[in-house]
Structures are given as structure tokens and as C-alpha cells.
Design a protein around this motif. Structure first.
Motif, PDB file in Angstrom:
ATOM      1  N   ILE A  29       1.021  -0.928  -0.122  1.00  9.33           N
ATOM      2  CA  ILE A  29      -0.014   0.078   0.007  1.00  9.33           C
ATOM      3  C   ILE A  29       1.004   1.103  -0.074  1.00  9.33           C
ATOM      4  O   ILE A  29       1.792   1.297   0.701  1.00  9.33           O
ATOM      5  CB  ILE A  29      -0.848   0.042   1.254  1.00  9.33           C
ATOM      6  CG1 ILE A  29      -1.758  -1.204   1.229  1.00  9.33           C
ATOM      7  CG2 ILE A  29      -1.721   1.357   1.275  1.00  9.33           C
ATOM      8  CD1 ILE A  29      -2.604  -1.476   2.451  1.00  9.33           C
ATOM      9  N   SER A  30       0.648   2.082  -0.959  1.00 10.81           N
ATOM     10  CA  SER A  30       1.362   3.160  -0.956  1.00 10.81           C
ATOM     11  C   SER A  30       0.575   4.434  -1.250  1.00 10.81           C
ATOM     12  O   SER A  30      -0.552   4.119  -1.431  1.00 10.81           O
ATOM     13  CB  SER A  30       2.522   2.993  -2.207  1.00 10.81           C
ATOM     14  OG  SER A  30       1.817   3.020  -3.354  1.00 10.81           O
ATOM     15  N   GLY A  31       1.072   5.550  -0.847  1.00 12.15           N
ATOM     16  CA  GLY A  31       0.325   6.860  -1.009  1.00 12.15           C
ATOM     17  C   GLY A  31       0.137   7.750   0.226  1.00 12.15           C
ATOM     18  O   GLY A  31       0.934   7.462   1.221  1.00 12.15           O
ATOM     19  N   ARG A  32      -0.677   8.668   0.252  1.00 12.69           N
ATOM     20  CA  ARG A  32      -0.415   9.676   1.427  1.00 12.69           C
ATOM     21  C   ARG A  32      -1.887   9.506   2.072  1.00 12.69           C
ATOM     22  O   ARG A  32      -2.896   9.500   1.314  1.00 12.69           O
ATOM     23  CB  ARG A  32      -0.207  10.895   1.061  1.00 12.69           C
ATOM     24  CG  ARG A  32       1.073  11.305   1.215  1.00 12.69           C
ATOM     25  CD  ARG A  32       1.241  12.727   0.739  1.00 12.69           C
ATOM     26  NE  ARG A  32       0.486  13.937   0.883  1.00 12.69           N
ATOM     27  CZ  ARG A  32       0.923  15.007   1.047  1.00 12.69           C
ATOM     28  NH1 ARG A  32       2.115  15.455   0.912  1.00 12.69           N
ATOM     29  NH2 ARG A  32       0.042  16.216   1.370  1.00 12.69           N
ATOM     30  N   ALA A  33      -2.034   9.659   3.323  1.00  6.71           N
ATOM     31  CA  ALA A  33      -3.302   9.636   4.096  1.00  6.71           C
ATOM     32  C   ALA A  33      -3.512  11.148   4.140  1.00  6.71           C
ATOM     33  O   ALA A  33      -2.722  11.726   4.605  1.00  6.71           O
ATOM     34  CB  ALA A  33      -2.972   8.830   5.437  1.00  6.71           C
ATOM     35  N   GLY A  34      -4.576  11.548   3.877  1.00  2.00           N
ATOM     36  CA  GLY A  34      -5.078  12.807   3.978  1.00  2.00           C
ATOM     37  C   GLY A  34      -6.282  12.967   5.153  1.00  2.00           C
ATOM     38  O   GLY A  34      -6.956  11.995   5.400  1.00  2.00           O
TER      39      GLY A  34
END
Length: 146
Positions: free
Chosen positions: A140-145
Motif C-alpha cells: 500500500i502506497s500513497g498519502r493519508a489525508g
């Protein structure tokens, strides 16, 4: 004592002959068993490749445990840099892949708990083309907003 008598008359009676015959039969049985034990069948071999189930790329350093169907013994192999593995000397019989492990991958057993359908090896047989597929672990990759 008469001439030719040894003083141990029990050695020449019917009991002595039975005991001696029993010993001869026992020795014959042991010799037969030993010769049957010495007759071993020629081992066979199993060869294959470990593959990524999504991309088809070869997986190196996968650990494979091959278990005899009667579960009395097992063999272990590790795939090489080209994903190939080999069990060079297995006794004739039925086998299944018990475990299949590699870093970054998992292997889902079937309903029976095994990683493959049965692999049967006959005397001096070379079983080739066994393909073992493993699924890459998800990332899982990405940014939590917020």
C-alpha cells in the motif's frame, strides 16, 4: 557307556533334530529378509520452476518442502537464481508440496492443505515441468489525508 556314545544322549534324540531344524529355518528366513531388504528400487527425481502468479517471472530462493503422501518423510529444496528447483533423488511414490515460501510472496494451499495436486514418481523416473506459483504480497502506497 558303549562305543561311540558321547554321554549326551539328548543330542541325538528327536528333540535335537527339531531344534536344529528350527535353527535352519530361522537362518533361512533371516537370509531371505536380508536379501529382500538389500533390493531397493532406483530413485526418481522431480524438477520444476517457481513463478510469480501475476507476472510469470521466476522466483529465486524459494524454499520448497516435498512431503511423501504417507507423510513418513520429506525433502527440501531451494530454487536457484532462475527459479528452478530439483529434488534429485526421491523414492518412488506419491508426493505433494507441503510448504512453499519466498520473501515477498505467499502461497495459498488448496482445500486439502497442499500447494499442488499429487506428484507421482515411479522407479528411475524424471518428473519435469512442475510449476509452482506464488502470489506477491501487496504494497500500500500513497498519502493519508484528512
Amino acid at each position: 557307556m558303549g562305543v561311540g556314545e558321547t554321554g549326551n544322549s539328548a543330542c541325538h534324540g528327536p528333540d535335537h533334530r527339531r531344534t536344529r531344524l528350527s535353527r535352519v529355518k530361522s537362518a533361512a528366513i533371516l537370509i531371505t529378509f536380508a536379501s529382500l531388504s538389500a533390493q531397493t528400487s532406483k530413485p526418481g527425481s522431480i524438477e520444476g520452476t517457481v513463478l510469480n502468479s501475476i507476472t510469470g517471472s521466476k522466483i529465486r530462493k524459494a524454499s520448497i518442502v516435498l512431503m511423501a503422501r504417507d507423510q513418513k518423510y520429506s525433502y527440501v529444496a531451494v530454487s536457484d537464481d532462475s527459479g528452478k528447483f530439483q529434488f534429485p533423488s526421491v523414492d518412488p511414490g506419491g508426493y505433494f508440496i507441503l510448504t512453499l515460501e519466498a520473501q515477498g510472496y505467499f502461497s495459498q494451499p488448496d482445500a486439502s492443505g497442499y500447494r499442488t495436486s499429487p506428484i507421482n514418481v515411479t522407479e528411475d523416473q524424471r518428473v519435469t515441468g512442475v510449476e509452482l506459483k506464488m502470489t506477491p504480497l501487496g504494497v500500500i502506497s500513497g498519502r493519508a489525508g484528512s
